[in-house]
Design a protein around this motif. Sequence first.
Motif, short mmCIF file in Angstrom:
data_model
loop_
_atom_site.label_atom_id
_atom_site.label_comp_id
_atom_site.label_asym_id
_atom_site.label_seq_id
_atom_site.Cartn_x
_atom_site.Cartn_y
_atom_site.Cartn_z
N SER A 269 30.05 59.19 26.82
CA SER A 269 29.40 59.72 28.03
C SER A 269 30.44 60.36 28.97
O SER A 269 30.12 61.26 29.73
N ARG A 270 31.68 59.90 28.90
CA ARG A 270 32.72 60.48 29.77
C ARG A 270 33.48 61.62 29.11
O ARG A 270 33.86 62.58 29.76
N PHE A 271 33.74 61.47 27.79
CA PHE A 271 34.66 62.42 27.15
C PHE A 271 33.98 63.47 26.29
O PHE A 271 34.56 64.51 26.02
N ALA A 272 32.79 63.17 25.78
CA ALA A 272 32.19 64.06 24.77
C ALA A 272 30.71 64.29 25.00
O ALA A 272 29.86 63.76 24.27
N PRO A 273 30.36 65.06 26.03
CA PRO A 273 28.94 65.38 26.22
C PRO A 273 28.40 66.15 25.01
O PRO A 273 29.19 66.70 24.24
N PRO A 274 27.07 66.15 24.81
CA PRO A 274 26.49 66.80 23.64
C PRO A 274 27.05 68.22 23.47
O PRO A 274 27.20 68.96 24.44
N GLY A 275 27.36 68.58 22.22
CA GLY A 275 27.87 69.92 21.94
C GLY A 275 29.39 69.99 22.01
O GLY A 275 29.97 71.06 21.78
N SER A 276 30.07 68.89 22.31
CA SER A 276 31.54 68.91 22.43
C SER A 276 32.19 69.18 21.08
O SER A 276 31.71 68.74 20.04
N ASP A 277 33.33 69.88 21.14
CA ASP A 277 34.06 70.21 19.92
C ASP A 277 35.56 70.06 20.21
O ASP A 277 36.12 70.79 21.02
N PRO A 278 36.22 69.10 19.55
CA PRO A 278 37.65 68.89 19.84
C PRO A 278 38.52 70.09 19.50
O PRO A 278 39.66 70.18 19.96
N GLN A 279 37.99 71.03 18.71
CA GLN A 279 38.79 72.22 18.38
C GLN A 279 38.71 73.25 19.52
O GLN A 279 39.46 74.22 19.53
N GLN A 280 37.79 73.01 20.47
CA GLN A 280 37.69 73.90 21.63
C GLN A 280 38.17 73.22 22.91
O GLN A 280 38.27 73.87 23.95
N ASP A 281 38.39 71.92 22.83
CA ASP A 281 38.64 71.14 24.04
C ASP A 281 39.82 70.19 23.77
O ASP A 281 39.66 69.13 23.17
N VAL A 282 41.00 70.60 24.22
CA VAL A 282 42.21 69.84 23.86
C VAL A 282 42.23 68.47 24.53
O VAL A 282 42.77 67.50 23.97
N THR A 283 41.60 68.34 25.71
CA THR A 283 41.54 67.03 26.37
C THR A 283 40.77 66.04 25.50
O THR A 283 41.14 64.86 25.37
N LEU A 284 39.72 66.54 24.89
CA LEU A 284 38.93 65.70 23.98
C LEU A 284 39.75 65.34 22.74
O LEU A 284 39.70 64.20 22.25
N ALA A 285 40.54 66.28 22.25
CA ALA A 285 41.39 66.00 21.08
C ALA A 285 42.37 64.86 21.40
O ALA A 285 42.63 63.99 20.56
N TRP A 286 42.89 64.84 22.64
CA TRP A 286 43.80 63.74 23.01
C TRP A 286 43.08 62.41 22.99
O TRP A 286 43.63 61.40 22.54
N GLU A 287 41.84 62.39 23.46
CA GLU A 287 41.09 61.12 23.43
C GLU A 287 40.89 60.64 21.99
O GLU A 287 40.90 59.44 21.72
N LEU A 288 40.72 61.60 21.07
CA LEU A 288 40.58 61.21 19.65
C LEU A 288 41.91 60.69 19.11
O LEU A 288 41.95 59.72 18.35
N LEU A 289 43.01 61.34 19.51
CA LEU A 289 44.34 60.86 19.09
C LEU A 289 44.52 59.38 19.44
O LEU A 289 44.97 58.58 18.61
N TYR A 290 44.14 59.01 20.69
CA TYR A 290 44.35 57.62 21.12
C TYR A 290 43.61 56.64 20.22
O TYR A 290 44.04 55.51 20.03
N ARG A 291 42.48 57.07 19.69
CA ARG A 291 41.64 56.16 18.90
C ARG A 291 41.87 56.25 17.40
O ARG A 291 41.70 55.26 16.69
N LEU A 292 42.26 57.45 16.93
CA LEU A 292 42.40 57.64 15.47
C LEU A 292 43.84 57.49 15.00
O LEU A 292 44.08 57.08 13.86
N GLU A 293 44.80 57.84 15.86
CA GLU A 293 46.21 57.76 15.46
C GLU A 293 47.05 57.19 16.62
O GLU A 293 47.97 57.85 17.13
N PRO A 294 46.71 55.97 17.03
CA PRO A 294 47.37 55.41 18.22
C PRO A 294 48.87 55.24 18.05
O PRO A 294 49.62 55.39 19.03
N GLU A 295 49.33 54.94 16.83
CA GLU A 295 50.78 54.75 16.64
C GLU A 295 51.51 56.09 16.80
O GLU A 295 52.63 56.14 17.31
#
Length: 247
Positions: free
Chosen positions: A19-45
Amino acid sequence: MRKRYSAADLSVFTREEASRFAPPGSDPQQDVTLAWELLYRLEPELYDRLATAERLHPDVVAWLPRGLHRIAEVGAGTGRLTMELLERGQQLVAVEPAMPLRRILRRKLAAADRTHRTQVIPGFFDRLPLPDDFADFVVACSAFTPSAGHGGAAGLAEMERVCRPGGCVAIVWPNHLDWLSDHGYRYVSFPGPMSVEFASYQEAVELAKIFYPKAADEVRRRGSRTIRFEVAGLNPPRDLAFKVLTK
Ligand SMILES: C[S@@+](CC[C@H](N)C(=O)[O-])C[C@H]1O[C@@H](n2cnc3c(N)ncnc32)[C@H](O)[C@@H]1O
């Protein structure tokens, strides 16, 4: 970073996170802030290796107040600032929404034998799970922005709510100085050259390719494990904004 994740990866978010980072229609390839949020969860190390290399200016660390009763840090990540706060208060609460980052931070605190007076808890800027006037010092490092998903006016109001009268709220390595100034924050910056300091040349090459692609050739050419922040295309972590609360 823009190409690293796809919309299929968004399923990693909890409902609160989405609800905070990825409203409907979000695409991490268009939104680098969203890509960072995915980094924290998918590749934290991987994120932790980067944050470890991007060290804070020593005078920022020296500026941090000492002899505090309670400290609250928001968006603590894997502890770049948290570890510097340990000796400055009797009790420290680190709020961090991304579960994989909380796990790494808890591991570091256990290794430093500091779990007895620290707590690592989930939460977001705009709804801090802490009581009014809880801490003497409320701080965020490279986490707060004026956008609603990453703090905003509601998040700043929350940080101020949990700070006691006479206490201090600080935003370390801020990126929207005018906005913070409009909210009554004073700015401090410390001079001197600053470099990202990777553990090895091999790590510098590997991480520059991912995080500073425009500087990757320069890193290879110089054959060094360090790279100036400016060359990496980043503001150096040499500054902070703060407000002493008179409420
Ligand atoms: C660039 S990292 C910085 C982490 C750490 N403070 C440091 O300096 O290494 C940004 C952090 O902000 C956290 N964050 C993002 N949105 C947040 C929100 N709405 N509320 C609290 N933390 C948030 C992320 O999970 C991440 O840990």
